[in-house]
Design an enzyme around this catalytic site. Structure first.
Site, PDB file in Angstrom:
ATOM      1  N   LYS A 199      -7.800 -13.888   5.619  1.00  0.00           N
ATOM      2  CA  LYS A 199      -8.243 -14.023   4.226  1.00  0.00           C
ATOM      3  C   LYS A 199      -7.812 -15.370   3.660  1.00  0.00           C
ATOM      4  CE  LYS A 199      -8.125 -10.110   1.854  1.00  0.00           C
ATOM      5  NZ  LYS A 199      -7.961  -9.002   0.867  1.00  0.00           N
TER       6      LYS A 199
ATOM      7  N   LYS B  18       1.669  -7.611   4.912  1.00  0.00           N
ATOM      8  CA  LYS B  18       1.326  -6.401   4.161  1.00  0.00           C
ATOM      9  C   LYS B  18       2.506  -5.448   4.241  1.00  0.00           C
ATOM     10  CE  LYS B  18      -2.683  -5.041   2.198  1.00  0.00           C
ATOM     11  NZ  LYS B  18      -3.718  -5.901   1.634  1.00  0.00           N
TER      12      LYS B  18
ATOM     13  N   ARG C 205       0.847  -1.187   0.000  1.00  0.00           N
ATOM     14  CA  ARG C 205       0.000   0.000   0.000  1.00  0.00           C
ATOM     15  C   ARG C 205       0.885   1.239   0.000  1.00  0.00           C
ATOM     16  NH1 ARG C 205      -5.724   0.614   2.940  1.00  0.00           N
ATOM     17  NH2 ARG C 205      -5.984  -1.221   1.646  1.00  0.00           N
TER      18      ARG C 205
HETATM   19  C1  PPY Z   1      -5.339  -8.091  -0.764  1.00  0.00           C
HETATM   20  O1  PPY Z   1      -6.069  -8.999  -1.169  1.00  0.00           O
HETATM   21  O2  PPY Z   1      -5.717  -7.342   0.150  1.00  0.00           O
HETATM   22  C2  PPY Z   1      -3.996  -7.903  -1.306  1.00  0.00           C
HETATM   23  O3  PPY Z   1      -3.130  -7.638  -0.561  1.00  0.00           O
HETATM   24  C3  PPY Z   1      -3.772  -7.999  -2.773  1.00  0.00           C
HETATM   25  C4  PPY Z   1      -2.806  -9.028  -3.246  1.00  0.00           C
HETATM   26  C5  PPY Z   1      -2.991  -9.514  -4.495  1.00  0.00           C
HETATM   27  C6  PPY Z   1      -2.144 -10.477  -4.967  1.00  0.00           C
HETATM   28  C7  PPY Z   1      -1.100 -10.964  -4.213  1.00  0.00           C
HETATM   29  C8  PPY Z   1      -0.913 -10.468  -2.965  1.00  0.00           C
HETATM   30  C9  PPY Z   1      -1.766  -9.490  -2.490  1.00  0.00           C
END
Ligand code: PPY
Length: 349
Positions: free
Chosen positions: A60, A72, A36
């Site tokens: 996730k 992140k 980000r």
């Molecule tokens: C997210 O889904 O929030 C992401 O960080 C995007 C992403 C997309 C592909 C590989 C790693 C992260």
């Protein structure tokens, strides 16, 4: 208590900007999560965002059933700083150095403020990067897959509320017309949904016109009289106040960190509004990227995995109803179960 395995914070050697890489968990596998590049009041705000966003990535992947961990990266730009090409490249190289120093514990990807071209620059230094452009061997823009995944989540909610997974004739308010929001709005319009849209950039009204959508100001849209509200911009849109003002029956969108505070999920539940956790609805992009680039599955198989978000949301809504829980509780329990199963040594109870 720090909940994260490691958090690295550097002043970038070239950019002199704060570069933060948060690895929340590698219990399920090496961590992944986007970069980000955004404006913050100070580095501490960027740091806090990195902590929250990386923890959400762990959930996730766990709920998506994928063997990756959560991480992140955030570069905290001072308010108002514009990036020319040279400064941007300096920042990306600083981030690449930080990633390289983690020896594979974390791989990055695109997020708010970054694109596949930026991933190409990072890829000059480290292989731990997803979504480089296709001509460089990456899976490219992940936003169409994020949009498809959100559509899958919307279908599950529509079936629950209206008995049909079709969104034709349904009214939806899409907040944010960035790459994911605009893509999703197009998919919804093609299916015959009735759209209300907004963006902080008034120029995006032309997208709205092209879709035959009604434009509302960002302040008004949360209280729009629609079936489903779709947050597709920055986080923290759901506060105690906005939750009280909502007139929809569900909130389902790809924006990360939609809740200003966790208790807002309970408020929505009390108001009989279904909230699908953002980390479930927004997983399409990472599911596609990790499936094609790490697991080397075919494009068809990757798309099938993205579409399976519909089954995941179905199951979560079922579990939540059976146990009198919010979907947020059902999702976080599922994530917790998968994480503790992964870290428990073989043979222990
Ligand atoms: C997210 O889904 O929030 C992401 O960080 C995007 C992403 C997309 C592909 C590989 C790693 C992260």
């Amino acid at each position: 208590m720090l909940d994260h395995e490691q958090v690295a914070i550097h002043t970038g050697r070239r950019s002199r900007l704060p570069v933060i890489v948060a690895v929340h968990s590698t219990a399920l596998g090496p961590a992944a999560g986007g970069l980000r590049l955004w404006h913050y009041p100070d580095w501490r705000a960027g740091f806090t965002d990195a902590l929250r966003l990386s923890a959400a990535m762990t959930s996730k992947f766990a709920v998506a059933g994928l063997p990756s961990g959560g991480g992140k990266a955030v570069v905290a730009l001072p308010e108002g700083m514009e990036l020319d090409a040279d400064r941007r490249r300096d920042i990306l190289r600083d981030v690449a150095d930080a990633i390289a120093s983690l020896s594979g514990a974390y791989a990055t990807g695109p997020d708010v403020g970054t694109s596949p071209d930026d991933m190409a620059v990072i890829g000059e230094t480290t292989p731990h990067v997803f979504c480089r452009p296709a001509h460089l061997g990456g899976s490219g823009d992940s936003s169409p897959h994020t949009a498809q995944g959100t559509l899958a989540a919307l279908r599950a909610v529509s079936r629950r509320l209206y008995g049909t997974s079709s969104l034709g004739g349904r009214s939806l308010a899409v907040i944010g017309l960035g790459r994911v929001g605009a893509g999703l709005a197009r998919l919804l319009a093609a299916e015959g949904a009735v759209l209300t849209v907004t963006d902080i950039d008034p120029d995006e009204q032309k997208i709205s016109d092209g879709l035959g959508a009604v434009w509302r100001s960002p302040d008004e849209i949360l209280a729009a009289d629609v079936d489903i509200v779709v947050p597709a911009a920055l986080g923290s849109v759901l506060t105690r106040q906005t939750a009280a003002d909502l007139r929809c029956r569900a909130v389902v969108g790809p924006a990360n960190n939609q809740l200003a505070t966790p208790d807002v999920a309970d408020l929505l539940h009390q108001r009989d509004i279904i909230w699908v956790p953002d980390y479930v609805a927004s997983a399409g992009g990472v599911i596609d990227a990790v499936s094609t680039e790490l697991h080397r599955v075919s494009a068809d198989e990757a798309r099938a995995r993205v579409r399976a978000i519909e089954d995941t949301v179905d199951a979560l809504l079922d579990t939540a109803q059976r146990h009198g829980q919010t979907p947020a509780q059902a999702a976080s329990e599922l994530a917790r179960r998968r994480l503790s199963a992964a870290v428990r040594p073989t043979g222990s109870p």
